[in-house]
Structure formats: C-alpha cells, structure tokens
Write an enzyme that holds these catalytic residues in place. Structure first.
Site, PDB file in Angstrom:
ATOM      1  CE  LYS A   1      -4.336  -1.382   0.034  1.00  9.60           C
ATOM      2  NZ  LYS A   1      -5.268  -0.944  -1.039  1.00  9.60           N
TER       3      LYS A   1
ATOM      4  CG  ASP B   1      -3.912   0.152  -4.279  1.00 10.44           C
ATOM      5  OD1 ASP B   1      -3.951   1.149  -4.778  1.00 10.44           O
ATOM      6  OD2 ASP B   1      -4.771  -0.459  -3.542  1.00 10.44           O
TER       7      ASP B   1
ATOM      8  CE  LYS C   1     -10.613  -3.381  -4.363  1.00  9.41           C
ATOM      9  NZ  LYS C   1      -9.926  -2.234  -3.368  1.00  9.41           N
TER      10      LYS C   1
END
Length: 368
Positions: free
Chosen positions: A163, A191, A266
């Site tokens: 992240k 990400d 998602k």
C-alpha cells in the site's frame, strides 16, 4: 417459492492493524443478510461496511436501508428472479452498492441451495478448482512493512501488494524495504489508492524499477482517465484500475482511453455477483483481464469472491484476499485458508459454507 423474511445482522471482527491511503482501522465491519423463504431455505449474504471513507456506507446505514427500504420491496418476491429483484433495488436506491451486495449474495446462495448446486454454476461454471491468492500489507514504517511481508509469506501466500500513501518519498523507501525483505523472486504489486498525481507517479516508478514490480494499481483519482493513460504509456509494468471501475460502462470508458491493462473487480463496488459477472464479461470482450479484489471481507463475501474468480475465463494473476492475513477471527464453521498460495473452490450447495452462530453472536454489533 417466496421470500418471507429478511434478517439484517451487523457485526465486526478485529483486524491486526491496517492502514491505506484513505484511513486506518481496527475492525472489519459487515452486515450479514439472511433471506428466509416459505419453503424453509435460507440464503446468506454479506454487505461490506468497513470503510465509509470510500463507500459512503456504514453498518448503521446498511442495516437501516435493509429494514426500511429493501425488506418491504423484496418480501413476497420469488428469489429465482434475481434480475428483477436487483432492478427493483436499483430503482429504489440510487448509487449505493454495499446494501445491494448483501442482497445479491443472499439471493445467489439461496438459489444455489434450492437447486443443490454451487454458486459458480449460476455464474456459468468454473474454469479452475483453486484460486491463486495475493495479500496486501498496510502502510507502516519501511522496516515494519518488510517484516509484515515476510509474515504474509509464512502464512502460505506468495504474492504481496504494497500500500502507498501521500508520503511519496517514504513510499519509495517502503517499496525498496519490502523487496529487500522478501528477495528477488516474490511478485510484488503496488497500490497508492489514488493518492498520487501523474508526474509523481512516473518519477516514483522510474526510481523503483530495480524492484521489478508485477503491476501498479490506480495511482491517481478515479476520474483521471487521461492521467492513467499517460502513466501507462510511461511505465514499464502493467497498470491496473480499481477506483475507476464500478460498472460495465466504466470498463468501456477505460478501454476507450487506453487507461489500463487489467481490472480489479470488487463485489462491494459491483453490487455483488450479478453485475460483477456482467462487468467481467464486458471486460473479456474488450480485452481487459480481471481479478477479484479485496475489501477485507470477514465472511460470506470472501467466499463469494472465490466463486467469481473461479468463473472468470481469463484470470492471469492472483486474486486478492487480504482478509486471510488481517482479519483476526471468522464467522464461518470452516474458515477459508490458503494452502501453498491457493484457495480451494467450495463445491457444496450455494456458497458451500456454513455460519458458526456462536461466533456470529460474539462479533455481533448491537443496534439498540
């Protein structure tokens, strides 16, 4: 067969400690949905509720919507009419996706149980018996993120997503620390959750080229299709869209702008499996491969992702299940577990799992 009752049960399971560019949090919250029928079959779904900062929905709002808006619409309906019921909800509730996810999953589980078939058969069947798995590691100090990455590998997961944050220079150190910690051969993804800008992204990616990342995911805001396209033309690894992809129409727009190489789907964003499968079909038609992405789903929704990933014809890299490494508990009788980097696709009716009611009661959030 008719739906006669909707149960809405907010609950939350502790997480070990996780932060992304939006927020940090201590629990994975969700709302369990049980749809009861006049024939005694109960379908079980789940609505993601852990990140209001991104979705604009919380367990309180989802629970209230279920009781006050959804139940009056769907009680009395034939659960086999999934298309019709979800269209009714679209007409009743604009934009929100997590509420619809919970109902969509419960309908698929219910119909699968009624027909005595697994959900993946309702999605057209499966292409694979097991799903390769990746996990994220949250934002922390570089050394700590390196240690967290090694812990993920020890849990039997072989692909790691790092992240990023708005601390761009520190993110470079984080990426390099994780690569050093895990060695040269472990696939690493990155990400920043749309926290970067176009110029900074290109600069950072050139500075970490020696880290040999597998892909970069959505470094700029969801609306910046041109920025994504510019980044894609100036980096040497695939670019994956996430914040930009919610609907089949989004997939077409991303393709038209040449903004990405693959899509992170998602089910909390696609209102569940029905629209998610439509999106994946459109993506296949325009040449954009997909994976199933993670929202730290604590129970049924994590299993639903396995069925979706199994049904994808093109599934080139691991789908993401950060819940396996971060969520510290389970409401499932037999919690899902990665073995040698893979999850087995359940074969029982519906989603093929059962709820441990004692564990659910332990994590239940009182709405009194």
């Amino acid at each position: 067969m008719k739906i006669v009752k909707l149960e809405s049960i907010p609950y939350g399971i502790p997480v070990k400690g996780f932060a992304d560019a939006y927020t940090s949090f201590s629990h994975s919250n969700a709302v369990l949905v049980k749809l009861h029928t006049d024939e005694g079959i109960v379908g079980i779904g789940e609505a993601c509720a852990w990140e209001p900062e991104f979705y604009g929905e919380s367990f309180e709002t989802i629970h209230a919507m279920n009781l006050n808006y959804v139940a009056p619409k769907i009680i009395g309906q034939d659960p086999f009419n999934i298309n019709k019921i979800l269209l009714m909800l679209d007409q009743e509730l604009a934009r929100i996706t997590c509420v619809k996810e919970g109902i969509d999953l419960a309908l698929h589980d219910l119909v699968g149980k009624a027909l005595n078939i697994p959900v993946y058969k309702l999605l057209g069947g499966k292409f694979r018996d097991q799903i390769p798995v990746a996990s994220e590691i949250g934002i922390d100090e570089p050394t700590k993120m390196g240690q967290n990455a090694k812990e993920v590998l020890e849990m039997g997961i072989g692909v790691i997503k790092i992240k990023g944050s708005n601390e761009k220079e520190l993110d470079i150190d984080r990426i390099q620390a994780v690569r050093e910690a895990v060695g040269p051969n472990i696939p690493l993804r990155l990400d920043p959750n749309a926290a970067w800008d176009t110029i900074s992204t290109i600069k950072i990616m050139r500075e970490v080229e020696n880290c040999k990342l597998q892909l970069l995911e959505q470094p700029v805001p969801s609306w910046d299709y041109k920025g994504m396209a510019h980044i894609r033309r100036n980096i040497n690894i695939p670019l994956m869209a996430d914040e930009s992809i919610w609907t089949p129409q989004d997939a077409i727009k991303l393709h038209d702008y040449e903004s990405c190489d693959l899509l992170n789907l998602k089910i909390a964003k696609t209102c569940g499996l029905h629209l998610g499968k439509k999106l994946e079909t459109v993506a296949e038609a325009i040449g954009l491969p997909c994976i199933a992405g993670t929202e730290l789903e604590p129970g049924i929704s994590a299993v639903a992702k396995i069925h979706l990933a199994a049904s994808m014809r093109i599934h080139p890299i691991a789908s993401e299940f950060t819940e396996l490494t971060q969520v510290d508990g389970s409401i499932l009788t037999n919690p899902i577990k990665a073995i040698n980097g893979y999850l087995q696709v359940p074969s029982g009716p519906g989603f093929g799992v059962e709820i441990n009611e004692d564990e659910l009661n332990k994590y239940k959030i009182s709405m009194d």
